[in-house]
Motif scaffolding. Sequence first.
Motif, PDB file in Angstrom:
ATOM      1  N   HIS A  24      -3.796  -1.600  -8.229  1.00 24.07           N
ATOM      2  CA  HIS A  24      -2.781  -1.230  -7.414  1.00 24.07           C
ATOM      3  C   HIS A  24      -2.747  -1.590  -6.067  1.00 24.07           C
ATOM      4  N   TRP A  25      -4.175  -1.337  -5.598  1.00 18.10           N
ATOM      5  CA  TRP A  25      -4.266  -1.636  -3.801  1.00 18.10           C
ATOM      6  C   TRP A  25      -5.401  -2.683  -3.697  1.00 18.10           C
ATOM      7  N   ARG A  26      -5.948  -3.449  -4.838  1.00 17.71           N
ATOM      8  CA  ARG A  26      -6.904  -4.297  -4.499  1.00 17.71           C
ATOM      9  C   ARG A  26      -6.026  -5.709  -3.829  1.00 17.71           C
ATOM     10  N   GLN A  27      -6.668  -6.374  -3.164  1.00 13.40           N
ATOM     11  CA  GLN A  27      -6.074  -7.273  -2.396  1.00 13.40           C
ATOM     12  C   GLN A  27      -5.785  -8.272  -3.380  1.00 13.40           C
ATOM     13  N   LEU A  86       0.812  -1.159   0.031  1.00 12.88           N
ATOM     14  CA  LEU A  86      -0.134   0.023   0.031  1.00 12.88           C
ATOM     15  C   LEU A  86       0.854   1.347  -0.155  1.00 12.88           C
ATOM     16  N   ILE A  87       1.916   1.139   0.763  1.00 15.44           N
ATOM     17  CA  ILE A  87       2.855   2.501   0.840  1.00 15.44           C
ATOM     18  C   ILE A  87       3.381   2.606  -0.561  1.00 15.44           C
ATOM     19  N   TYR A 138      -6.144  -3.409   8.854  1.00 14.56           N
ATOM     20  CA  TYR A 138      -5.383  -4.735   8.889  1.00 14.56           C
ATOM     21  C   TYR A 138      -6.629  -5.720   8.360  1.00 14.56           C
ATOM     22  N   LYS A 139      -7.808  -5.302   8.973  1.00 18.28           N
ATOM     23  CA  LYS A 139      -8.950  -6.249   8.546  1.00 18.28           C
ATOM     24  C   LYS A 139      -9.117  -6.528   7.100  1.00 18.28           C
ATOM     25  N   LEU A 140      -9.036  -5.437   6.557  1.00 14.34           N
ATOM     26  CA  LEU A 140      -9.425  -5.476   5.167  1.00 14.34           C
ATOM     27  C   LEU A 140      -8.375  -6.229   4.428  1.00 14.34           C
TER      28      LEU A 140
END
Length: 415
Positions: A322-325, A252-253, A394-396
């Motif tokens: 780019h930020w999808r799990q 994510l960063i 974090y849960k996400l």
Amino acid sequence: MGTSRMFRIFVVLGSAFMILLIIIYWDDVGASHLYLHAPVSPGPRVPRPPPQPKPRATRTPSFLNDIDAFVNQFLEPGTGEPTDTVPVDSGNQSEKSEERYVPRREWKIHLTPVAAELRERQEKRRRLLQEVCANDSVAFPGKNRSFDDIPNKELDHLIVDDRHGIIYCYVPKVACSNWKRIMIVLSESLQQEGAPQRDPLAIPRDLVHNSSMHFTFNKFWKRYGKFARHLMKVKLKKYTKFLFVRDPFVRLISAYRNKFEMRNEDFYRRFAQVMLRRYANQPTPPASVDEAFALGVQPSFSHFTQYLLDPQTERDAPFNEHWRQVYRLCHPCQIQYDFVGHLETAEEDAEHLLRLLRVDNVVDFPGSQRNLTASSWETDWFGAVPVEARRQLYKLYEPDFRLFGYDRPESILNE
């Protein structure tokens, strides 16, 4: 006269019967010839004993009734077609004996086996995937659905190389540009002066991410029609499947740094302006990224995390890739991956994988010279993010932490 007329009648009836058989044959099998997209060459050819004569069939060939058998016969290793066509040399052969063309099927001969710790590392990662997917206490959307239930549009990250029998699920911000370059070289989808491009780093960045350069699962419907899903499953069974992942928070960063700390007009208009309006008290943000940078206006990392946690975000559209799990991109509970690479061990894993695929004589994985986001930076980046928001984040992304063996970041979540 009667005999001649009877003969003509038999000829006409026989011709009609043959035409009917051709129509039936084409309806059953004709579309399946589209499966023969390219020969599979997963490894060096192994000498086989001479074929034994078989009794002539007295019934309709089985592949007419069994699509699986028909497709499988063209997916067996060593189909007899070389990966490259040997060029014709009209010059003096004796003078060029030392320049003998060596087809790519002549694999490297390794004098040492793959290190036991690398094999054990892969076994541990594959086993962890199986355990988490079978663990009812770990729940996340789509975990228990079948492969047939995955919408076609969600299979667009699975790149197929039929030449070598490889399927790669690319994850943005996990060296995917270089792995896409590798796939372009292996599939020979880019030509340079009439010859396949062999140097991954010579492939322009705009082509690396051009969808026309990659044959992905979501394109199967257009090419294979009603046989698409069946063929996907056949290839998933026979091909070597791999992906690369990294610590979810570090990813994510990295995504934030790449898309919002650098000038990117598309991401500014699609995402940054939304963040500035919703969370940064900017009802009329600058119209362009250049204007925003000139004024020093940009969403912070805290704004970015707010955007990810906001229910309105997914109501508007699914997460950007780019930020999808990773579990949503690569479906690890529906696809049994043969190799799971980690960016944290990228060099060792890349060397191991290319050797496993038997293409390490064809291409080398290009090392990255770019400034990589380090895991040790997490505390600094999350410093301005409220602790409760960190825990929600974090849960996400917890399924990715659990599936791929990344530790829960206690120092960030328990401040």
